[in-house]
Design an enzyme around this catalytic site. Structure first.
Site, PDB file in Angstrom:
ATOM      1  N   LYS A   1      47.203  60.461   8.400  1.00 24.83           N
ATOM      2  CA  LYS A   1      47.687  60.462   9.787  1.00 24.83           C
ATOM      3  C   LYS A   1      46.602  59.906  10.724  1.00 24.83           C
ATOM      4  CE  LYS A   1      51.008  64.083   8.773  1.00 24.83           C
ATOM      5  NZ  LYS A   1      51.440  65.473   8.787  1.00 24.83           N
TER       6      LYS A   1
ATOM      7  N   ASP B   1      55.958  66.938  15.926  1.00 24.31           N
ATOM      8  CA  ASP B   1      56.652  67.293  14.682  1.00 24.31           C
ATOM      9  C   ASP B   1      58.112  67.647  14.945  1.00 24.31           C
ATOM     10  OD1 ASP B   1      55.204  67.158  12.261  1.00 24.31           O
ATOM     11  OD2 ASP B   1      53.947  68.860  12.867  1.00 24.31           O
TER      12      ASP B   1
ATOM     13  N   GLN C   1      49.084  71.023  10.933  1.00 24.66           N
ATOM     14  CA  GLN C   1      49.515  70.735   9.567  1.00 24.66           C
ATOM     15  C   GLN C   1      49.979  72.022   8.881  1.00 24.66           C
ATOM     16  OE1 GLN C   1      49.834  67.626   8.299  1.00 24.66           O
ATOM     17  NE2 GLN C   1      50.618  68.424   6.377  1.00 24.66           N
TER      18      GLN C   1
HETATM   19  N1  GUN Z   1      53.697  69.781   5.979  1.00 23.03           N
HETATM   20  C1  GUN Z   1      54.587  69.077   5.226  1.00 23.03           C
HETATM   21  N2  GUN Z   1      55.263  68.203   6.012  1.00 23.03           N
HETATM   22  C2  GUN Z   1      54.806  68.363   7.258  1.00 23.03           C
HETATM   23  C3  GUN Z   1      55.126  67.737   8.504  1.00 23.03           C
HETATM   24  O1  GUN Z   1      55.988  66.861   8.614  1.00 23.03           O
HETATM   25  N3  GUN Z   1      54.411  68.181   9.571  1.00 23.03           N
HETATM   26  C4  GUN Z   1      53.480  69.163   9.479  1.00 23.03           C
HETATM   27  N4  GUN Z   1      52.856  69.547  10.593  1.00 23.03           N
HETATM   28  N5  GUN Z   1      53.164  69.764   8.353  1.00 23.03           N
HETATM   29  C5  GUN Z   1      53.829  69.364   7.238  1.00 23.03           C
END
Ligand code: GUN
Length: 294
Positions: A52, A119, A96
């Protein structure tokens, strides 16, 4: 001939678009900025956060990475979030997941400013999506119609079957697929661990989306010939022949299903790269919304 959907290529195209949008903001004196919070040292989460941050560099989005120890308190994380909510130079905040067991994920998500929730997990955004108000929507399911339509496959009027009901993929996927518009307008069925005779449903799917978290769960007998099969799974399975000691496989048995599907996403290189590309789109969208730019 089965189409192997190229997630890397579509994601590169979307990152390029996000870069154009970021450049337009920069020309107006706005530097889009994403804060990513990682708690603990889960290797998969670390890898996702790394990709990211790298995408931010490529697209021209400023990134702030905040790392906290696995035993950090929930209050300490809430304090970080409050600081980022109140920082006008930060447009997107991503915590995350999964979080360590002692933390309440729902409480953490609800602490985010919904207008910075890139998100799309905050209840305000979940509600807006379900009633069709423009908002920030979860990256992985938002990327899936892009992947399908940009591969030349029509969605409108198709029967989409989603396997999985998570808040990250399954449920928002249903809400996205059912919307009006050419990147949706599907008849939607959601299957899950409580579904009886799963195969009866999956074999009706024109578009089958697997988000279960079980390696190679979907087999050829579960798929209607010619269907579009989207594999959201990323599972590590032991593999002594690989120098890492594991390999990545999806929720779909690729070699088996490829023989009957009309189109299929590989793992890796399918849905995965799209999640990060859509995060870039969401971050520039959040920056535009926060600055009142339509
Ligand atoms: N963990 C697995 N997929 C995601 C996601 O799309 N966003 C976040 N913040 N954590 C995750």
């Amino acid at each position: 001939m089965t189409i192997i959907i190229d997630g890397k290529a579509v994601a590169a195209e979307i990152r390029q678009e996000a870069k154009g949008e970021a450049t337009t903001l920069l020309e107006q004196g706005i530097t889009p900025c994403l804060a990513v919070v990682l708690v603990g040292d889960n290797p998969a989460s670390k890898a996702y956060v790394g990709s990211k941050v790298k995408a931010c560099e490529e697209v021209g989005v400023k990134s702030i990475k905040i790392e906290m120890d696995a035993d950090a308190s929930e209050e300490a994380l809430l304090a970080q979030i409050e600081g980022l909510n109140n920082d006008a130079s930060v447009h997107g905040i991503l915590v995350q997941l999964p979080l360590p067991k002692h933390m309440d994920e729902d409480r953490i998500i609800e602490a985010l400013d919904p207008s910075k929730d890139v998100d799309g997990f905050h209840p305000v955004n979940v509600g807006k999506l379900s009633i069709g108000i423009d908002c920030l929507t979860p990256c992985t399911p938002t990327g899936i119609p892009e992947l399908i339509v940009r591969s030349g496959i029509e969605m409108s009027g198709k029967h989409a079957v989603v396997i999985g009901r998570s808040n990250i993929v399954g449920k928002p996927m249903m809400n996205i697929l059912v919307q009006k518009g050419n990147k949706a307008n599907c008849t939607v069925t959601c299957c899950h661990s409580g579904t009886k005779d799963l195969t009866e449903f999956t074999r009706q799917a024109d578009i089958l989306i697997a988000a279960i978290g079980v390696p190679e769960f979907v087999t050829a007998d579960m798929v209607k010939p010619g269907a579009t099969v989207i594999d959201v799974g990323i599972n590590r399975v032991d593999d002594a022949s690989d120098k890492r000691g594991y390999k990545l496989v999806g929720d779909v048995n690729f070699d088996d299903v490829k023989a009957v599907a009309g189109a299929i996403t590989p793992v890796p290189g399918g849905v995965g790269p799209m999640t990060v590309a859509m995060l870039m789109k969401n971050t520039v969208k959040a920056a535009r919304m926060l600055h009142g730019i339509g």
